[in-house]
Design a protein around this motif. Structure first.
Motif, PDB file in Angstrom:
ATOM      1  N   CYS A  17       0.831  -0.644  -0.076  1.00  0.00           N
ATOM      2  CA  CYS A  17       0.380  -0.224   0.515  1.00  0.00           C
ATOM      3  C   CYS A  17       0.618   1.444  -0.106  1.00  0.00           C
ATOM      4  CB  CYS A  17      -1.120  -0.117   1.262  1.00  0.00           C
ATOM      5  SG  CYS A  17      -0.095   0.208   3.131  1.00  0.00           S
ATOM      6  N   GLY A  18       0.779   1.969  -0.349  1.00  0.00           N
ATOM      7  CA  GLY A  18       1.258   3.628  -0.007  1.00  0.00           C
ATOM      8  C   GLY A  18       0.096   4.642  -0.074  1.00  0.00           C
ATOM      9  N   GLU A  19       1.252   5.888  -0.098  1.00  0.00           N
ATOM     10  CA  GLU A  19       0.281   7.568   0.685  1.00  0.00           C
ATOM     11  C   GLU A  19       0.868   8.179  -0.124  1.00  0.00           C
ATOM     12  OE1 GLU A  19      -1.458   8.734   4.762  1.00  0.00           O
ATOM     13  OE2 GLU A  19       0.315   9.336   4.354  1.00  0.00           O
ATOM     14  N   ARG A  29      -3.671   0.692  -5.112  1.00  0.00           N
ATOM     15  CA  ARG A  29      -2.975   0.547  -3.474  1.00  0.00           C
ATOM     16  C   ARG A  29      -2.213   1.859  -3.331  1.00  0.00           C
ATOM     17  NH1 ARG A  29      -1.902  -4.524  -6.167  1.00  0.00           N
ATOM     18  NH2 ARG A  29       0.515  -4.602  -5.875  1.00  0.00           N
ATOM     19  N   ILE A  30      -2.472   2.994  -3.694  1.00  0.00           N
ATOM     20  CA  ILE A  30      -2.341   4.152  -3.446  1.00  0.00           C
ATOM     21  C   ILE A  30      -3.726   4.990  -2.740  1.00  0.00           C
ATOM     22  CG2 ILE A  30      -0.360   6.306  -4.078  1.00  0.00           C
ATOM     23  CD1 ILE A  30       0.863   3.539  -3.379  1.00  0.00           C
ATOM     24  N   ILE A  46       4.603  14.304  -0.658  1.00  0.00           N
ATOM     25  CA  ILE A  46       4.940  13.444   0.966  1.00  0.00           C
ATOM     26  C   ILE A  46       5.119  12.046   0.003  1.00  0.00           C
ATOM     27  CG2 ILE A  46       4.694  12.909   3.100  1.00  0.00           C
ATOM     28  CD1 ILE A  46       4.590  15.470   3.783  1.00  0.00           C
ATOM     29  N   VAL A  47       6.040  11.226  -0.154  1.00  0.00           N
ATOM     30  CA  VAL A  47       5.521   9.708  -0.550  1.00  0.00           C
ATOM     31  C   VAL A  47       5.548   8.964   0.468  1.00  0.00           C
ATOM     32  CG1 VAL A  47       5.844   7.990  -2.733  1.00  0.00           C
ATOM     33  CG2 VAL A  47       5.431  10.362  -3.279  1.00  0.00           C
ATOM     34  N   LYS A  48       5.166   7.738   0.609  1.00  0.00           N
ATOM     35  CA  LYS A  48       5.286   6.957   1.921  1.00  0.00           C
ATOM     36  C   LYS A  48       4.941   5.480   1.339  1.00  0.00           C
ATOM     37  CE  LYS A  48       4.544  10.211   5.992  1.00  0.00           C
ATOM     38  NZ  LYS A  48       3.815   9.759   6.561  1.00  0.00           N
ATOM     39  N   ILE A  49       5.263   4.191   1.120  1.00  0.00           N
ATOM     40  CA  ILE A  49       5.796   3.353  -0.040  1.00  0.00           C
ATOM     41  C   ILE A  49       5.401   2.116   1.169  1.00  0.00           C
ATOM     42  CG2 ILE A  49       5.626   1.142  -1.921  1.00  0.00           C
ATOM     43  CD1 ILE A  49       4.208   4.800  -2.804  1.00  0.00           C
ATOM     44  N   GLN A  50       4.334   1.607   1.098  1.00  0.00           N
ATOM     45  CA  GLN A  50       5.125   0.148   2.622  1.00  0.00           C
ATOM     46  C   GLN A  50       5.009  -1.485   1.762  1.00  0.00           C
ATOM     47  OE1 GLN A  50       4.966  -0.090   5.728  1.00  0.00           O
ATOM     48  NE2 GLN A  50       6.290  -2.484   5.084  1.00  0.00           N
TER      49      GLN A  50
END
Length: 459
Positions: free
Chosen positions: A300-302, A363-364, A383-387
């Motif tokens: 997932c990501g944001e 999933r983002i 801002i990018v966050k990737i799990q």
């Protein structure tokens, strides 16, 4: 005595601006904008839209002195401006004014270039007209454009006609009264919707072309002293009423004379919307640090962006990809595609139909960030966050995406120009633009170098 209307103040500024009032930085920025627009046009000569437009509008009777960039075609100034403006816009990577998300180059530069050839203007004349047009577009964009406006209306095709008409009038050396009328007449052509973003179609490519042609026709018509509505903006039946804008048109000439608009122009490193740039650069940064990331590894990501970015048509699109254009506009897909490709330079959108990329994009989550929004439009952060499935969390933050440098614009210009014109002509063209501010420089000399060499001929 009645206060000057907004159209009159724009006209007064455009007709009174002199080359001597321009700083070295403004002059160099004008040259960079010219290189940027020409580079995009040359890269797009064989795009289906460009081929169709040449087939449609280049009729036997349409003769003239203005060049269609990258070809041996000479035609009328209005037709050349139309065709060059269209190819300018095809890459969706044009120079940008972030506040209004508008692209001044595609409307102003083809307009004044074609007229300058026809009128045998100097390089300095073109630079002054370019600056006048850009400054007016920057100013008018701040009045007219908002996130609510952009939900339906394309900013460029509403603010562009105003600056293009003023710039065209400057090239033709019209009086302030005539220029007011040209601006007024061309304001009637303000149009263009953002429905293309909902369907991934290329309607927007054709927004700039009529702007350039209409600006030339408006300026030439009012040269015959035709009278138009001086209160085209302020009238109860005018522009401001139509778009529910409230603006007190005082001290506009003083504001424009500060020439702040040119310093607000940015150049996009990625071929996508200005609101997608931050996520693209952050994804490229992560790809350079960690290597290519398989889409299946992304749990997932944001991506956190400004409210303006989230609301702009086409940018918040996690799952509907009918065309490559859909994928390029989508912040979610662009993030995934760049990570999977291993970097921005690997043309990540070419695989837009890959189901694994599309599934990962879904999933983002795109989130409107209050802190980033509060700083917009002074900054345009992301801002990018990737799990990842192995437990790693990839994070990167960009307070404000960086515009391409003049050196990077030059590199892109030489790459695109050499492929169409040949390396010798590309180098000569670059030198002519670099020396455009010399008193002896003319646009006809510049135009001569925009025809292809015999070993690299465009159809």
């Amino acid at each position: 005595m009645r206060d000057m209307t907004l159209a009159q103040q724009y006209a007064t500024f455009a007709t009174s601006l002199e080359f001597g009032a321009l700083s070295d930085d403004v002059v160099e920025m004008a040259k960079t904008c010219l290189k940027d627009s020409i580079a995009h046009a040359l890269a797009s000569l064989q795009r289906p839209e460009a081929v169709a437009a040449r087939a449609t509008f280049l009729e036997v009777h349409d003769r003239g002195t203005a060049c269609v960039w990258g070809t041996d075609i000479r035609t009328s100034s209005a037709t050349a401006a139309y065709l060059n403006a269209l190819t300018c816009s095809c890459t969706i990577q044009n120079d940008t004014l972030v506040v209004s998300n508008s692209h001044p180059g595609m409307s102003v530069i083809p307009t004044i270039f074609a007229l300058s050839e026809e009128s045998d203007c100097s390089g300095r004349d073109l630079i002054v007209a370019l600056v006048a047009g850009y400054e007016i577009i920057a100013h008018f964009g701040k009045i007219l454009v908002s996130p609510d406006f952009a939900k339906c209306f394309r900013a460029t095709s509403h603010v562009g006609p105003i600056g293009a008409a003023a710039a065209a009038s400057r090239i033709l050396k019209l009086t302030p009264s005539q220029t007011t009328c040209a601006i007024s007449l061309n304001a009637n052509t303000m149009s263009g919707f953002n429905a293309w973003a909902a369907e991934g179609t290329n309607d927007l490519v054709f927004h700039s072309a009529p702007m350039a042609r209409n600006a030339i026709e408006a300026a030439k018509l009012v040269a015959h002293d035709l009278k138009m509505a001086e209160q085209i903006f302020e009238s109860p039946s005018g522009v401001f009423s139509a778009f529910r804008v409230h603006f007190d048109a005082k001290n506009v000439i003083d504001e424009l004379s500060e020439l702040k608009g040119m310093s607000e122009v940015i150049f996009k490193p990625a071929p996508t919307c200005v609101f997608t740039q931050g996520a693209c650069l952050l994804s490229d940064e992560l790809a350079q640090k960690y290597g290519a990331i398989s889409p299946e590894e992304i749990v997932c990501g944001e991506v956190r962006v400004t409210n303006a970015a989230q609301r702009y048509p086409g940018c918040d699109n996690p799952s509907r990809f009918m065309t490559q254009f859909d994928a390029q506009l989508s912040i979610q897909f662009s993030t995934i595609a760049i990570l999977a490709a291993g970097g921005l330079r690997y043309a990540p959108w070419d695989n837009w139909s890959d189901p694994t990329l599309q599934a990962a994009a879904s999933r983002i989550e795109l989130v409107s960030d209050d802190k980033l929004s509060d700083k917009y439009p002074e900054t345009n952060g992301s801002i990018v966050k990737i799990q990842l499935s192995d437990g790693r969390l990839l994070e990167a933050e960009l307070p404000n995406f960086a515009s391409m440098t003049a050196e990077a614009i030059q590199d892109r210009f030489m790459l695109n120009a050499s492929q169409i014109l040949g390396s010798d002509n590309a180098s000569r063209l670059s030198d002519l633009i670099a020396n455009l501010d010399r008193p002896e420089a003319t646009i006809r000399d510049l135009a001569a170098s925009l025809a292809p060499s015999s070993h690299a001929r465009a159809s």
